[in-house]
Scaffold this motif. Structure first.
Motif, mmCIF file in Angstrom:
data_model
loop_
_atom_site.group_PDB
_atom_site.id
_atom_site.type_symbol
_atom_site.label_atom_id
_atom_site.label_comp_id
_atom_site.label_asym_id
_atom_site.label_seq_id
_atom_site.Cartn_x
_atom_site.Cartn_y
_atom_site.Cartn_z
ATOM 1 N N SER A 65 10.410 38.731 55.236
ATOM 2 C CA SER A 65 11.176 38.759 56.487
ATOM 3 C C SER A 65 12.074 39.983 56.499
ATOM 4 N N ALA A 66 12.241 40.565 57.674
ATOM 5 C CA ALA A 66 13.066 41.760 57.821
ATOM 6 C C ALA A 66 14.497 41.471 57.384
ATOM 7 N N GLY A 67 15.057 42.405 56.631
ATOM 8 C CA GLY A 67 16.430 42.276 56.177
ATOM 9 C C GLY A 67 16.600 41.362 54.974
ATOM 10 N N THR A 121 18.866 33.661 51.148
ATOM 11 C CA THR A 121 17.991 34.813 51.230
ATOM 12 C C THR A 121 16.674 34.581 50.512
ATOM 13 N N GLN A 122 16.654 33.641 49.595
ATOM 14 C CA GLN A 122 15.402 33.305 48.935
ATOM 15 C C GLN A 122 14.737 32.149 49.670
ATOM 16 N N PRO A 187 6.111 35.649 57.987
ATOM 17 C CA PRO A 187 7.566 35.559 57.773
ATOM 18 C C PRO A 187 7.905 34.374 56.873
ATOM 19 N N LYS A 188 9.000 34.484 56.169
ATOM 20 C CA LYS A 188 9.386 33.432 55.231
ATOM 21 C C LYS A 188 9.707 32.116 55.919
ATOM 22 N N SER A 189 9.949 32.175 57.202
ATOM 23 C CA SER A 189 10.218 30.936 57.932
ATOM 24 C C SER A 189 8.993 30.027 57.973
ATOM 25 N N GLU A 190 7.811 30.576 57.658
ATOM 26 C CA GLU A 190 6.583 29.792 57.684
ATOM 27 C C GLU A 190 6.243 29.186 56.324
#
Length: 686
Positions: A65-67, A121-122, A187-190
């Motif tokens: 993910s960005a940032g 963040t992880q 993205p990490k949200s997935e």
């Protein structure tokens, strides 16, 4: 421009300059090596099964993910056609070692559904490894994952541990490489947690996955009730009686009227949870036994249905005499068993229990034991016209004999035991440098293991070189096992095997079970149990040594009660140190010293776990032929009942024995005249 060039036409001058420039460029051009392109692949083991996969069996998803500097990776390997999978999730992807801990939300680490994890963040999902097999999910509870990232290629090495519903532990180790692991990015949200900490009951795995009515089955998951009545377990719709329940494990009895199908679970008023399929095993039947009359030590074939493929679950007996403890069920499929008739067998009913079920019976006749070897016969001097060494190893096929000495330059063959020919020049090796380490025979095929490689012969005189390793054509071997067309040899850390008498070969790195260097190899009469000695530790320090055992033809080894054996002196020219009948093993070693004068014969009836001294008499060899066991020095100890009892057979006066072999017609002893260098071969009719 020089004068002689001015005289030439301009076109010719230009062509000369172009040719000169081209040649100069070719001289300066460097040939760059062709780069090796990495490919995605996986190798390793899981629960004793080998893993060897190419890129087609691997998928990978990179989470970024960005940032957010912390990345994650999920890699899944499809292990076989049945759909078994091994899934790796690494939550903070970077070079180094990650420790695997008990996965939250599983039976190993249930957690509390009232406590939620806060995303940072992880990835909020911890690193984990899951093994999926037959609808069962096993989460690794300990171990390590080591990551090495090079540009867009990742290499992962793992060593992890699992546990099934019954508490059986198993492990997995190996490595995989994935090229361009960022090709599929999300993205990490997935990122999805397969076991979120929640109030819903789950079924991770069951053990066993098959059985009969009345057996117990363990079920693992989370959110079970400790009150038995609040857990509703069904086998394909039939309600099961429960034996016990904790918050993470239920033990249920297989229903009498159930059928093959999925196990389901409801806890209190929860939704229905569906788990793996449980397979009902039908009762075993016997359809035939061949032959129905046999001697002690013979192998009989039992055919039928629904036998267990696990040897120990088939309990065979002759006239109610149990033979399972003797290990005489030597092979098992669902429709066929091979059983060796034990020493204690009597005429009467053959009995069989499969998986603890009902006892099946079949009429069987035990034939009388053949008479023992002659003890009052006469030894005849074969009168060979050549001299040979004091100690000899020998093998036979039918009426023929092949014998040699470790380190000496001869290999004698006889088709009739009376006339001999030195066939060492027929070996496909350099005679000056060759050392014969071991002889073997399988049916009518002879094998020779040397320091320069292997050879085989079907007539004892014409020899063909075998090449277990294509890269090491002259690799030497100290030991060899040849049984039922299968040939097995070892060298250092690698085992080689052929299933077609050495025509083609396979190999793999051995699990040496703590040994440093396994080389000298031998097996029991069935070929099920292999034995070896750690050559590196077989030094002259007089310290007792370890015998290593393998039950998968030398691929994995374990120490067999370390310290119970002693010094093995095969490297000193005494290679005939092991023999096996159908019910016992015999081993020659010096219990406490490195002296050849302290070597004694020991007997084991439990596949080498314990050893009992057979005799206090000094000996230099032990040899087995069928039910006959022989050893000795100034007298021959001879047994015809697999070593249960021995008789003393006198040999020609003034001689000592340095070898023995039995053919269809005769028994041979290789002897030395005491105090001299005179050597003779004597034989006596069977």
């Amino acid at each position: 421009m020089k004068t002689h060039l001015k005289a030439l036409p301009k076109v010719v001058v230009l062509m000369l300059l172009l040719i000169t420039a081209t040649i100069s460029c070719k001289k300066d051009k460097k040939v760059e090596p062709t780069p090796v392109t990495p490919t995605s692949s996986m190798t390793g083991t899981i629960d004793g099964k080998a893993i060897k996969l190419d890129a087609n069996a691997l998928t990978s998803t990179y989470y970024s993910s960005a940032g957010d500097d912390s990345k994650a990776l999920e890699t899944t390997a499809t292990l076989n056609a049945d759909g078994d999978k091994l899934k790796f999730f690494i939550n903070d992807l970077k070079n180094g070692i990650t420790n695997i801990t008990k996965k939250s939300g599983t039976s190993l680490n249930p957690g509390s559904h009232t406590i939620r994890l806060n995303a940072d963040t992880q990835s909020p999902v911890q690193s984990y490894v899951t093994y999926y097999s037959a609808s069962n999910a096993y989460f690794a509870y300990s171990g390590t994952i080591e990551v090495l990232i090079t540009e867009t290629t990742i290499t992962v090495k793992w060593s992890i541990n699992f546990k099934d519903a019954a508490g059986r532990e198993f492990n997995s180790a190996g490595s995989f490489t994935f090229v361009n692991f960022i090709a599929t990015t999300k993205p990490k949200s997935e990122v999805k947690d397969p076991t979120p900490v929640a109030a819903t009951p789950t079924i991770e795995n069951i053990s066993p996955t098959s059985g009969k009515s009345g057996d117990t089955v363990s079920i693992t998951g989370v959110n079970y009730s400790t009150v038995l009545a609040e857990n509703d377990v069904k086998f394909n719709g039939t309600t099961a009686t429960l034996k016990s329940a904790t918050a993470t494990r239920i033990v249920a009895y297989v229903p009498q009227t159930g059928t093959t199908g999925a196990i389901t679970l409801k806890v209190k008023n929860s939704d229905l949870t569906t788990g793996p399929v449980f397979t009902y095993v039908q009762p075993a039947t016997i359809t035939s036994i061949t032959p129905q009359q046999a001697h002690v030590g013979d192998t009989v074939t039992v055919k039928g249905t629904n036998f267990s493929t696990v040897i120990a679950e088939n309990e065979a007996g002759f006239n109610a005499t149990p033979v399972r403890l003797a290990g005489t069920v030597i092979s098992a499929t669902a429709t066929e068993l091979k059983v060796i008739v034990p020493q204690t067998a009597l005429t009467g009913a053959f009995t069989l229990r499969v998986r603890g079920g009902a006892t099946l019976t079949w009429d069987f006749v035990v034939l009388p034991t053949p008479p023992p070897p002659t003890t009052g016969g006469t030894w005849q001097d074969v009168n060979v016209p050549f001299n040979f060494s004091e100690m000899n190893m020998a093998v036979s096929a039918g009426k023929s004999v092949l014998f040699a000495n470790k380190g000496q330059k001869y290999l004698y063959y006889s088709a009739d035991g009376a006339t001999y020919k030195n066939v060492i020049d027929s070996l496909p090796f350099d005679r000056v440098n060759v050392i014969i380490n071991r002889l073997a025979v399988d049916n009518t095929t002879y094998y020779v293991a040397t320091n320069l490689g292997l050879a085989k012969s079907t007539d004892g005189q014409h020899w063909v070189k075998l090449t277990p390793s294509a890269n090491l054509a002259n690799q030497g071997f100290n030991g060899i096992v040849a049984r039922r067309n299968t040939v097995v040899v070892m060298n250092g850390s690698t085992v080689f095997w052929s299933n077609n008498q050495g025509d083609t070969w396979n190999n793999q790195t051995m699990d040496k079970g703590g040994a440093i260097y396994l080389d000298y190899i031998f097996s029991d009469s069935s070929g099920k149990y292999f034995y070896s000695i750690d050559v590196n530790r077989d030094s002259g320090d007089g310290v007792t040594k370890t015998l290593y055992v393998s039950t998968d033809q030398g691929k994995t080894w374990s120490a067999q009660n370390a310290g119970v054996t002693g010094r093995y002196l095969f490297s000193g020219g005494y290679p005939e140190l092991y023999g096996s009948t159908n019910s016992a093993q015999f081993l020659l070693y010096s219990p406490t010293t490195s002296s050849i004068f302290d070597m004694r014969v020991f007997r084991s009836t439990d596949q080498g776990r314990t050893w009992t001294k057979v005799s206090d008499d000094q000996t230099y060899f032990v040899k087995v032929s069928g039910t006959t066991v022989a050893f000795g020095d100034t007298k021959l100890h001879l047994s015809n009942d697999e070593g249960a009892t021995f008789k003393i057979v006198d040999i020609p006066a003034g001689f000592s024995i340095g070898g023995y072999v039995k053919t269809d017609d005769y028994q041979y002893i290789f002897c030395t005249k005491n105090g001299t260098t005179t050597h003779k071969i004597f034989r006596m009719a069977n």
